[in-house]
Design an enzyme around this catalytic site. Sequence first.
Site, PDB file in Angstrom:
ATOM      1  N   ASP A  17       0.637  -0.815  -0.207  1.00 52.58           N
ATOM      2  CA  ASP A  17       0.168  -0.670   0.580  1.00 52.58           C
ATOM      3  C   ASP A  17       0.925   1.006   0.305  1.00 52.58           C
ATOM      4  O   ASP A  17       1.412   1.589   1.109  1.00 52.58           O
ATOM      5  CB  ASP A  17      -1.096  -0.230   1.381  1.00 52.58           C
ATOM      6  CG  ASP A  17      -1.946  -1.116   0.908  1.00 52.58           C
ATOM      7  OD1 ASP A  17      -2.195  -1.512   0.093  1.00 52.58           O
ATOM      8  OD2 ASP A  17      -1.914  -1.679   2.254  1.00 52.58           O
ATOM      9  N   LYS A  78     -11.976  -5.771  -3.428  1.00 56.14           N
ATOM     10  CA  LYS A  78     -13.053  -5.291  -2.855  1.00 56.14           C
ATOM     11  C   LYS A  78     -14.164  -4.812  -3.447  1.00 56.14           C
ATOM     12  O   LYS A  78     -14.480  -3.635  -3.364  1.00 56.14           O
ATOM     13  CB  LYS A  78     -13.176  -3.543  -1.631  1.00 56.14           C
ATOM     14  CG  LYS A  78     -11.761  -4.861  -0.918  1.00 56.14           C
ATOM     15  CD  LYS A  78     -11.964  -3.647   0.896  1.00 56.14           C
ATOM     16  CE  LYS A  78     -10.764  -3.827   1.892  1.00 56.14           C
ATOM     17  NZ  LYS A  78      -9.705  -3.846   1.115  1.00 56.14           N
ATOM     18  N   ILE A  82     -23.587  -5.065  -8.871  1.00 53.74           N
ATOM     19  CA  ILE A  82     -25.378  -6.204  -8.985  1.00 53.74           C
ATOM     20  C   ILE A  82     -24.488  -6.987  -9.644  1.00 53.74           C
ATOM     21  O   ILE A  82     -23.395  -7.398  -9.830  1.00 53.74           O
ATOM     22  CB  ILE A  82     -26.604  -5.730  -9.725  1.00 53.74           C
ATOM     23  CG1 ILE A  82     -25.532  -4.873 -10.998  1.00 53.74           C
ATOM     24  CG2 ILE A  82     -26.696  -4.401  -8.906  1.00 53.74           C
ATOM     25  CD1 ILE A  82     -26.134  -4.140 -12.271  1.00 53.74           C
ATOM     26  N   PRO A  83     -25.615  -8.470  -9.210  1.00 56.85           N
ATOM     27  CA  PRO A  83     -25.067  -9.601 -10.236  1.00 56.85           C
ATOM     28  C   PRO A  83     -24.128  -9.293 -11.389  1.00 56.85           C
ATOM     29  O   PRO A  83     -23.105 -10.209 -11.363  1.00 56.85           O
ATOM     30  CB  PRO A  83     -26.255 -10.422  -9.581  1.00 56.85           C
ATOM     31  CG  PRO A  83     -26.122 -10.076  -8.354  1.00 56.85           C
ATOM     32  CD  PRO A  83     -26.487  -8.927  -8.894  1.00 56.85           C
ATOM     33  N   THR A  85     -22.862  -7.360 -12.835  1.00 59.79           N
ATOM     34  CA  THR A  85     -21.458  -6.440 -13.110  1.00 59.79           C
ATOM     35  C   THR A  85     -20.453  -7.329 -12.330  1.00 59.79           C
ATOM     36  O   THR A  85     -18.993  -7.644 -13.021  1.00 59.79           O
ATOM     37  CB  THR A  85     -21.528  -4.621 -12.339  1.00 59.79           C
ATOM     38  OG1 THR A  85     -22.477  -4.491 -13.016  1.00 59.79           O
ATOM     39  CG2 THR A  85     -20.201  -4.538 -11.966  1.00 59.79           C
ATOM     40  N   ARG A 191       0.462  -6.778  13.983  1.00 62.55           N
ATOM     41  CA  ARG A 191       1.215  -5.890  13.510  1.00 62.55           C
ATOM     42  C   ARG A 191       2.159  -6.827  15.138  1.00 62.55           C
ATOM     43  O   ARG A 191       2.073  -7.082  16.218  1.00 62.55           O
ATOM     44  CB  ARG A 191       0.739  -5.008  14.853  1.00 62.55           C
ATOM     45  CG  ARG A 191      -0.252  -3.780  14.151  1.00 62.55           C
ATOM     46  CD  ARG A 191       0.436  -3.574  13.442  1.00 62.55           C
ATOM     47  NE  ARG A 191      -0.280  -2.566  12.898  1.00 62.55           N
ATOM     48  CZ  ARG A 191      -0.751  -1.820  11.792  1.00 62.55           C
ATOM     49  NH1 ARG A 191      -0.298  -3.307  10.937  1.00 62.55           N
ATOM     50  NH2 ARG A 191      -0.843  -1.193  10.681  1.00 62.55           N
TER      51      ARG A 191
END
Length: 237
Positions: A17, A78, A82-83, A85, A191
């Site tokens: 990240d 993530k 809708i299904p 897509t 951590r």
Amino acid sequence: MGMRILKPAEQLIVAADFKPDPKQGQGRDWVRGQVLTLAESLKDTGVYLKVNSILRACGYDLVGKIQRRGLRVFADLKLFDIPETLSTDGVLLQEFRPELLTVVCTAGITAMRALKVELPYTEVLGVTVLTNLTDADTQAMFVCTTEEAVLRFARLAEDAGIDGLISSPKEAEMIRANFGIVMTLNTPGIRPEWAIVAGDDQNPARIMTPAKAIRAGADRIVVGRPIVRAKEPYEAA
């Protein structure tokens, strides 16, 4: 079904990240360079490299560039839609074959199922409750505690027939008690004892050390800044 046995490298997901600073002239090319530099430093270790925003900015070709360095790819997109897509997302991801991919459980059973149908060779993981959220957040959003929300979304993922879950290590034992080892459990909010993260944005009540998370039932742990910000990422990993 017996216990899942993973090699140590297969249990570690390194979160690549990187946030660019436009004031420093940094943009998506800078982030892509940072990701590939990190991949090069971890070359042939076989760990997973987690990428999300940079995939949206630079495209899925980055998946292959990481894999060619002897790493696995966790496409932390993530997905939520809708299904139809999510089915399209699955078709578009087929040729790149990331080893892991995330979908948000609140997309619903039908949408998660539609995504998984298109990705037989990718382990699809359902995101339950983000690790920075507290009970106050989940009460406001879902009218229940964090643990109740995690269980609710884990049941949706199980009913959808996807492969695993994303949740904090704090809920690992509870998930194992309720779902056994039908789904893999992948835990951010890790951590190590030796790591101090400046400006840490994780909910301190929901983090654990790597060893405690694995003992609690996690199959894989996600570690970002303690490795990415280390002087020697390979040694930290």
